[in-house]
Design an enzyme around this catalytic site. Structure first.
Site, PDB file in Angstrom:
ATOM      1  CG  ASP A  72      10.926  46.383  22.585  1.00  0.00           C
ATOM      2  OD1 ASP A  72       9.926  45.979  23.204  1.00  0.00           O
ATOM      3  OD2 ASP A  72      11.297  45.881  21.508  1.00  0.00           O
ATOM      4  CD1 TRP A  85      18.059  50.720  23.334  1.00  0.00           C
ATOM      5  CD2 TRP A  85      18.197  48.781  24.421  1.00  0.00           C
ATOM      6  NE1 TRP A  85      16.861  50.514  23.972  1.00  0.00           N
ATOM      7  CE2 TRP A  85      16.915  49.318  24.645  1.00  0.00           C
ATOM      8  CE3 TRP A  85      18.494  47.544  25.021  1.00  0.00           C
ATOM      9  CZ2 TRP A  85      15.953  48.703  25.429  1.00  0.00           C
ATOM     10  CZ3 TRP A  85      17.538  46.930  25.793  1.00  0.00           C
ATOM     11  CH2 TRP A  85      16.287  47.497  25.985  1.00  0.00           C
ATOM     12  CG  ASP A 113      17.193  43.896  28.328  1.00  0.00           C
ATOM     13  OD1 ASP A 113      16.470  44.898  28.419  1.00  0.00           O
ATOM     14  OD2 ASP A 113      17.319  43.241  27.280  1.00  0.00           O
ATOM     15  CG  ASN A 130      14.137  48.687  20.991  1.00  0.00           C
ATOM     16  OD1 ASN A 130      13.810  48.011  20.026  1.00  0.00           O
ATOM     17  ND2 ASN A 130      13.423  49.700  21.413  1.00  0.00           N
ATOM     18  CG  ASP A 131      12.931  44.888  18.408  1.00  0.00           C
ATOM     19  OD1 ASP A 131      12.380  45.209  19.480  1.00  0.00           O
ATOM     20  OD2 ASP A 131      12.579  45.309  17.306  1.00  0.00           O
ATOM     21  CD1 TRP A 158      18.860  44.421  24.379  1.00  0.00           C
ATOM     22  CD2 TRP A 158      21.034  44.721  23.985  1.00  0.00           C
ATOM     23  NE1 TRP A 158      18.978  45.167  23.237  1.00  0.00           N
ATOM     24  CE2 TRP A 158      20.307  45.378  22.972  1.00  0.00           C
ATOM     25  CE3 TRP A 158      22.417  44.767  23.942  1.00  0.00           C
ATOM     26  CZ2 TRP A 158      20.913  46.059  21.934  1.00  0.00           C
ATOM     27  CZ3 TRP A 158      23.027  45.466  22.905  1.00  0.00           C
ATOM     28  CH2 TRP A 158      22.287  46.089  21.926  1.00  0.00           C
ATOM     29  CE1 TYR A 182      14.209  42.614  29.441  1.00  0.00           C
ATOM     30  CE2 TYR A 182      12.025  41.629  29.463  1.00  0.00           C
ATOM     31  CZ  TYR A 182      12.834  42.746  29.499  1.00  0.00           C
ATOM     32  OH  TYR A 182      12.272  43.987  29.604  1.00  0.00           O
ATOM     33  CB  THR A 220      14.315  47.276  30.277  1.00  0.00           C
ATOM     34  OG1 THR A 220      14.222  46.088  29.489  1.00  0.00           O
ATOM     35  CG2 THR A 220      15.367  48.183  29.669  1.00  0.00           C
TER      36      THR A 220
END
Length: 179
Positions: A80, A105, A124, A153-154, A157, A166, A169
């Site tokens: 995601d 994750w 991430d 995954n929301d 991270w 961010y 990923t």
């Protein structure tokens, strides 16, 4: 025992000598050097030849080339976010100027080339602004509710990093999933 080994090596030594003398009578030095050169050059070029590096060892002629910049790529089954390989990095490494998140994750994705399930770690990349032109994927296959943090995954991270911004990923194969 020593006497037996001495006789064995003596026989091998005489056979090697006889073979070398016979070859010397029938092959010129130039011919030998030319053939040796061809063999050495051919051996040096062997790593450049294409061969199948897949886990099965057999060529998968029916498989089409995988597109790692598409959200349909098998490693991205639980990804995601923005793809790093369309944001200045690769499938497995963050772009320059960003760093991998300290937490991640995990997803379990099936590789269609060998039919096996693999554990994929999604990290991430933090520290740079998101590039709007990069590919965004929202593939939540097998996602769990938010209370199971390692399977969800929301979450931002990048929260464990100093720079929490961010960027994208990456998807790294950790190993085979146990059945």
């Amino acid at each position: 025992m020593s006497n037996l080994l001495d006789r064995l090596f003596g026989v091998l030594d005489k056979a090697a000598e006889a073979g070398t003398r016979k070859a010397a009578q029938h092959v010129s030095r130039r011919s030998l050097l030319a053939k040796t050169g061809v063999i050495l050059a051919g051996t040096a070029l062997m790593p450049l030849l294409p061969f199948d590096r897949s886990l099965g060892g057999l060529a998968h002629a029916a498989d089409k080339e995988a597109d790692e910049t598409s959200c349909d790529y098998w490693r991205y089954c639980a990804l995601d976010g923005q793809l790093c390989n369309t944001s200045g990095g690769t499938t497995t490494s963050c772009p320059p100027g960003s760093e991998a998140s300290k937490v991640s994750w995990i997803g379990t994705c099936r590789n269609p080339n060998d039919g096996k399930d693999y554990l994929v770690s999604y990290n991430d990349c933090c520290g740079k602004a998101t590039v709007q032109s990069s590919t965004f994927c929202f593939t939540n296959k097998g996602e769990r509710p938010g209370y199971r943090m390692g399977l969800h995954n929301d979450i931002n991270w990048c929260m464990a990093n100093d720079n929490k911004g961010y960027h994208c990923t990456v998807a790294m194969v950790v190993g085979l999933a146990d059945e």
